[in-house]
Every structure is written in structure tokens, then in C-alpha cells.
Design an enzyme around this catalytic site. Structure first.
Site: not given
Ligand code: IVH
Length: 672
Positions: A82-83, A114, A116, A118, A137, A178, A231, A293, A411, A414, A429, A434
């Protein structure tokens, strides 16, 4: 005294675990993040004050995983990291500094930025150009097998021309990306769910994750899931840069978000972040930040990872969007259980892509704490909930002569007096006649998770109750005698009445657990109903059971047992159950629902279990079709661990075998 505290700790652990499950596994949280944090804090406090009750299985010891019990586990060959997050310019500059201090001074650093997305990250494995497996994941090490569901994502290719780029050997590779749902599709999905009287998803992210984990790929395929891939990983390929990686993905036919960019400095990165924070609303999907990155893979390797996140990448998180508006009125809504909740009716304001005209105020305590009044200017925020919340009052704009908000005594629907249970913040209530409660309980009864009566959603139920055609949910089965009245209604034609009758007839086949859930007993959600149905087999056993017997079912605590007692003690409920029995609903478990929940699964036991002896645990596993072996191997599906576990636990963890508790085992066999 000691016992009381111990009980309280145990009760809290169970309760929190239940909410964890609802949030992480089911993606259907019942309480807000705030309420959840409050429970967790309360437990943390008690555990710190009473270290003698420490347990490695307390939710406070959890790092967080979302392994659903129904999907087989998949161990990621390379962990999915994760980041770490940054929230402002300074933290971004610190990241840049850290990166540069980890590399030779003379080296230039370029960053790829890039969006992110959701959503929910997944991994897919391609062998000889064919998709062979996909997984979530999970906790980063072990995820869940979602191959069939992932295949429903149209944007994810089932086959790729892996010889297309001759300089790379792509006979076996993974892609990571994602999964998400477009804002529009999300809104349509929720609209449909609301019409069917089903629970709404809190946000597109939850709906994507909930959908991916459904058992039936046919339903998943209707959910319009989408994916952006970021990736490509393979033992046989070494790219020069992240930029090249994205280009290759694109070339192979994967869906790559087009908004990525190569930046020569951290200032350019910051500019990109600011640009997208501003423009995020214009995108058809939700983003919650930017991922940054280091571009060069060689530099990435030099920098390496710390614990669970790479040193060469970071997320820049956007601030939750807020808006200022005015509370025109505070109204009180009555739910099916009689709970009365305050709602702020707002002067409509545009926030994150939609117009907001209402916000939840949760309960009267919240109103008092924040001193929220009609006529106040307030800041609202869209968080993880469906309805936005009021963050605070803009004090200096309060109109003169404004009055503190008072809790209603009667209420609003009623007019009967309201009731405030001693240990709760909610007001209720209690009038079972009601109209608001009647409508809510009928809508719940007919909803898809319960009796699944199509054509009996909220709007229709409203009309039928107002016209006195329904006064409780058992009346549904008498609608047949009121065909003329129905056809006379504006909304109904002959055909729709016929369809409704057919749906009502079909509902009589719903299994016992659904009927039990449909009754709408407070705290008895679909999960609890399933467990109770399996434990007690029929309604008469359940009605006769003592509180202790009910609480001996895993995950069932005193609030459920108390609520059941109260429900069954009221004559009107017994009468309704008798009527439903007469109409032919299932109040008994079907024969074939017993038996092989653990078929083909291998378990290894270690440590002392809280209630079961080893022999008993083995017997239970075998009775349900599972196997117990003495040593851990790659073939082990689960480690069942208790207090003071041995080296088997470590070995299992190293192999990525999921570790479960006695409670988990009991829930596995009480589920279908
Ligand atoms: S790279 C080590 N790229 O964000 C690289 N993550 O906390 C980790 N996510 O678990 C992932 N868009 O669910 C990467 N363009 C993107 C992303 C991305 C969304 C999410 C992914 C990851 C979380 C990182």
C-alpha cells in the site's frame, strides 16, 4: 466487578467484530465511521486499564484484512503493497527529499503521476495470453479468488496477444489495477436498490467492492464494473520505467487511465496534484488523490520498501470537499423500528458532482454537542456515507434570536409520546400502529434480502398503507382478495397486479432464514437470522430458547437475545407469525440445508481454544465435511488457533495460510 468488566470487554469485541465484518467483508456498514471509532476507542481504553484481559484476537490487535469466508484465499506471489499518504505541499516536498537522500547525489529523479482511482485493487494472472486467475488485494499478502467475477469486467481482456511485443517474454505475467464503478452507474444502481427497498451503497467504492465479492457472477455482470490497470509484473521482464510499463499495458489492450504524466520535478508534481484536485468533479469516476511514483525502475530498486509500502511512491490525498449552506428546517424521521432521527433540510448546494438538500444529524446528542439550530449556516462534507454530514456551525453567522433545537416529545407521524431507553442516545416511537413504522416494516419485509417481492417497493407500499389496503406485513398475503381495489388505484394496471400476485406467491418459497430476517426484529440482520435459523432449526425452538441458549450461537450477543425475547413476548407479533404460518411461509429449516459447509477444506489446530476441546473441534470439522491434519503445508486451508499457539501458527503465516478462531469456525458452519 472484575467479571462485569470482562463481560463488557467481550461484548465490545464481538460488537466491533460484527461491524468490521459488515464494513470490510459485506461492504454494508450499519454505523458511521465515527460511531465505529467510538466503540473501538472505548475498547482500547478498557484494555489498557485492564491488561489482564489481553487477547491476541481482540479487534484492537487487528491490522485489517478483508478475507471473505466464501471465496477461496489466494496468496500473492509478490505482496500487494500500500502507499503512505501525504496531504499537503510540505509533506510532498519531504517525500522528494527522502527519495533524493536515498540515491546518489548526482542522480536526477523523474516522477510519474497517476490519478488515484477510488475503487478496489485487484490482480489478474495471464498465462500464454489467457486470464487464468484474479484476486482481490485482501491484506496485501492473501486476497480472495474472484476470477469469475473479474471476468465480468468488460474492460479487462480475457485474452491478450502476448507475442505482440517481441522484445518481452510475456508468457506469464500479472496485471494490477483498480476496479471501480462510474458515478452515473453508481447512482442508477442505488436508485434501483432504493426502489426495491434495499440498503444503499455508501459510495462507488463500496459498491465496487461489494459487487466483486458477490457469489453469483451473473449479478456481478449487471453491475457495470470497470477497471484501470496501472502495473504489469513478470519474473521474465524488467522494464526501464513506470512510464514504459504503462505504455506496454496500453499497447497490450489493457485499460490505462489516460491522465498519467511524466514530471521532471516535484514542483511539476504539485502542479498536477492541484490541477486534479480542482478538476476531480469533471471526471465520470471518483478519484481521491494522485499517486506519485519514481519513474526509473532501477532507482525504485535502489530505494526499496519500508514495511508495507514502497519508498519510491506516495499518495497525495485530496481534502474532503466541503460546502457552506443554511439549515432551513430540522425534521424528524421515523424508521421501521420506530427510531426517530433528525435530518437537516438544507438550502440546495452543489458538492462533489451532485446537489445536496439534506444531511443527517444522527441523533439528538449530536445536535446538542454541535449546537445545531434551524437557520444556522453550516459546513457540510461528503464522507463515506450516502447522506452528507454537518461538520460544524458557522458561529459568527448565526441569526439573532435563534433558539436551541429541542428533542420532540411526540412522534412526528402518529403523535404518540416518544420513548428514550436509559442506555441509548436514540428516541423511539413505540406505537406499532404508527404509519411510518408500518410502511418501513412492510418495505423491509418485501425487500430483496428478505421476502424478495418484486413490485412492492417503498412508493407502492406508501400508497397501499395510506389506502388502508395494508396494515401490517401479513396483510400482503390477503391482497389477493382485494384485486378490484388494487386495479382501481392509479398506479396499477391489470398486468402489474397479476405480476405482483405472482411475486407474492413466489415469496412463500423463501427459506426460513429469510422469513426470520423479514420479521424485522431489532438487531436481527440477515447474518444473525441465518445463524439463528441454522442453530434452532425452526421458529418454535427459537421462541422457546433461553437468553443463554441464544447467546451461545457465535456472534449473537445480549442485544439480539433481549430483542428476540421482547419481540416474542408481544401478542400482536405471535398473531402475525401464526397468520404467516397459515399462508404457508417457511418457519422451518429445509432438510438439505445441513451438512457440508467445509467440504474439501483442510485444517490444522494449534493452541487452546476458548470453548472446544481438540477432539470436539475435530469432530465438528469432520461432521461438516472438512479434514484435520497434524502438520502445516501448502495444502492447508486454515489454521485454527487458540491461546498460546505453537510453531504451526508461524509456519502457517509464513505460507500465507489464513488463521481463524473458534468463533470463525462456528460461523463458517452456521453459514450456507
Ligand atoms: S500503485 C506500491 N496506482 O491506492 C504501489 N495504486 O494505497 C501501490 N490506487 O492499494 C499501488 N489508483 O488500491 C497505484 N494509479 C494507481 C492507483 C492506486 C488507485 C489504490 C490501490 C492501492 C492504493 C494505495
Amino acid at each position: 466487578m472484575g467479571d462485569e468488566i470482562k463481560e463488557k470487554i467481550e461484548r465490545l469485541r464481538k460488537e466491533i467484530e460484527r461491524h468490521n465484518y459488515l464494513y470490510y467483508v459485506k461492504s454494508e456498514p450499519e454505523i458511521s465511521d465515527y460511531e465505529f471509532d467510538r466503540l473501538l476507542k472505548e475498547l482500547e481504553k478498557l484494555e489498557t486499564e485492564h491488561p489482564e484481559y489481553y487477547s491476541p484476537y481482540s479487534p484492537t490487535q487487528r491490522v485489517g484484512s478483508d478475507i471473505s469466508k466464501d471465496l477461496p484465499p489466494v496468496t500473492h506471489k509478490i505482496p500487494m503493497l500500500s502507499l503512505s499518504n501525504t496531504y499537503n505541499r510540505d509533506e510532498l516536498y519531504e517525500f522528494d527529499k527522502r527519495v533524493k537522500s536515498g540515491l546518489p547525489e548526482s542522480e536526477k529523479v523523474e516522477y510519474v503521476t497517476e490519478l488515484k482511482i477510488d475503487g478496489l485493487s485487484i490482480e489478474a494472472l495471464y498465462r500464454n495470453g489467457l486470464i487464468v486467475q484474479a484476486s482481490t488485494r485482501g491484506d496485501g499478502t492473501v486476497g480472495e479468488d474472484i476470477t469469475n467475477n473479474a471476468k465480468t469486467i468488460r474492460a479487462l481482456p480475457l485474452t491478450v496477444d502476448y507475442k505482440k511485443i517481441p522484445k518481452f517474454d510475456l508468457s506469464e505475467f500479472y496485471v494490477r489495477g483498480e476496479v471501480f464503478i462510474n458515478k452515473k452507474d453508481f447512482e442508477a444502481l442505488n436508485k434501483e436498490r432504493s426502489e426495491r427497498g434495499e440498503k444503499l451503497f455508501a459510495n462507488p467504492r463500496n459498491s465496487a467492492s461489494g459487487s466483486l465479492k458477490l457469489q453469483d457472477p451473473k449479478i456481478v455482470s449487471k453491475r457495470k464494473l470497470d477497471i484501470f490497470v496501472y502495473y504489469l509484473l513478470s519474473d521474465n521482464v524488467e522494464f526501464e520505467s513506470q512510464y514504459e510499463n504503462l505504455k506496454i499495458l496500453d499497447e497490450l489492450g489493457f485499460k490505462v487511465n489516460p491522465n498519467y504524466r511524466l514530471n521532471k520535478s516535484i514542483d511539476e508534481v504539485l502542479e498536477y496534484c492541484n490541477y486534479w484536485e480542482e478538476k476531480r468533479n469533471e471526471l465520470p469516476y471518483e478519484i481521491d488523490g494522485v499517486v506519485i511514483k519514481v519513474n526509473s525502475i532501477r532507482q525504485q530498486n535502489v530505494l526499496g520498501n519500508v514495511a508495507k509500502s514502497p519508498r519510491w511512491a506516495v499518495a497525495y490525498k485530496f481534502k474532503a470537499e466541503q460546502a457552506e449552506t443554511v439549515i432551513e428546517k430540522i425534521t424528524w424521521q421515523v424508521g421501521r423500528t420506530g427510531v426517530v432521527t433528525p435530518v437537516a433540510e438544507l438550502k440546495p448546494v452543489f458538492l462533489m458532482g451532485s446537489t445536496i438538500s439534506r444531511a443527517t444529524l444522527h441523533n439528538f446528542d449530536e445536535i446538542k454537542r454541535k449546537d445545531i439550530r434551524e437557520g444556522d449556516f453550516v459546513i457540510i462534507e461528503k464522507g463515506g456515507d450516502v447522506i452528507p454530514k454537518v461538520v460544524r456551525v458557522v458561529g459568527e453567522k448565526r441569526p439573532t434570536g435563534s433558539q436551541p433545537t429541542e428533542s420532540p416529545e411526540r412522534c412526528p407521524v402518529c403523535g404518540e409520546p416518544l420513548f428514550n431507553p436509559a442506555d441509548e442516545v436514540g428516541i423511539y416511537c413505540e406505537n406499532s400502529k404508527c404509519p411510518a413504522r408500518i410502511k418501513g416494516s412492510i418495505t423491509h419485509f418485501s425487500s430483496r434480502q428478505a421476502m424478495d417481492i418484486e413490485g412492492l417497493g417503498e412508493a407502492i407500499v406508501d400508497v397501499l398503507v395510506d389506502k388502508n389496503l395494508l396494515t401490517d406485513y401479513a396483510d400482503i398475503y390477503e391482497l389477493r382478495n382485494k384485486e378490484e381495489d388494487l386495479i382501481a388505484l392509479e398506479r396499477f394496471g391489470k398486468k402489474s397486479v397479476k405480476n405482483l400476485f405472482a411475486a407474492i406467491e413466489r415469496s412463500k418459497e423463501q427459506p426460513f432464514e429469510k422469513v426470520l430476517f423479514a420479521l424485522g426484529i431489532r438487531f436481527v440482520g440477515s447474518g444473525a437470522a441465518k445463524k439463528l435459523a441454522r442453530a434452532f432449526k425452526n421458529i418454535d425452538n427459537l421462541m422457546a430458547a433461553s437468553n443463554e441458549e441464544v447467546e451461545s450461537v457465535p456472534d449473537i450477543g445480549p442485544s439480539i437475545s433481549g430483542s428476540l425475547k421482547r419481540f416474542f413476548s408481544l401478542n400482536q407479533n405471535i398473531e402475525i407469525i401464526e397468520r404467516l404460518k397459515k399462508y404457508g411461509l417457511n418457519f422451518e429449516l429445509a432438510e438439505e440445508e445441513l451438512g457440508n459447509a467445509l467440504a474439501g477444506k483442510t485444517f490444522v489446530l494449534t493452541g487452546t481454544l476458548p470453548n472446544l476441546t481438540r477432539e470436539k473441534a475435530k469432530e465438528i470439522i469432520e461432521k461438516n465435511g472438512g479434514k484435520v491434519t497434524g502438520s502445516v503445508s501448502k495444502k492447508t486451508n486454515f489454521i485454527l488457533a487458540g491461546e498460546s499457539p505453537g510453531s504451526k501458527l508461524e509456519k502457517g503465516k509464513a505460507l500465507g495460510v489464513p488463521v481463524i478462531t473458534e468463533d470463525d469456525l462456528m460461523s463458517m458452519i452456521s453459514e450456507k
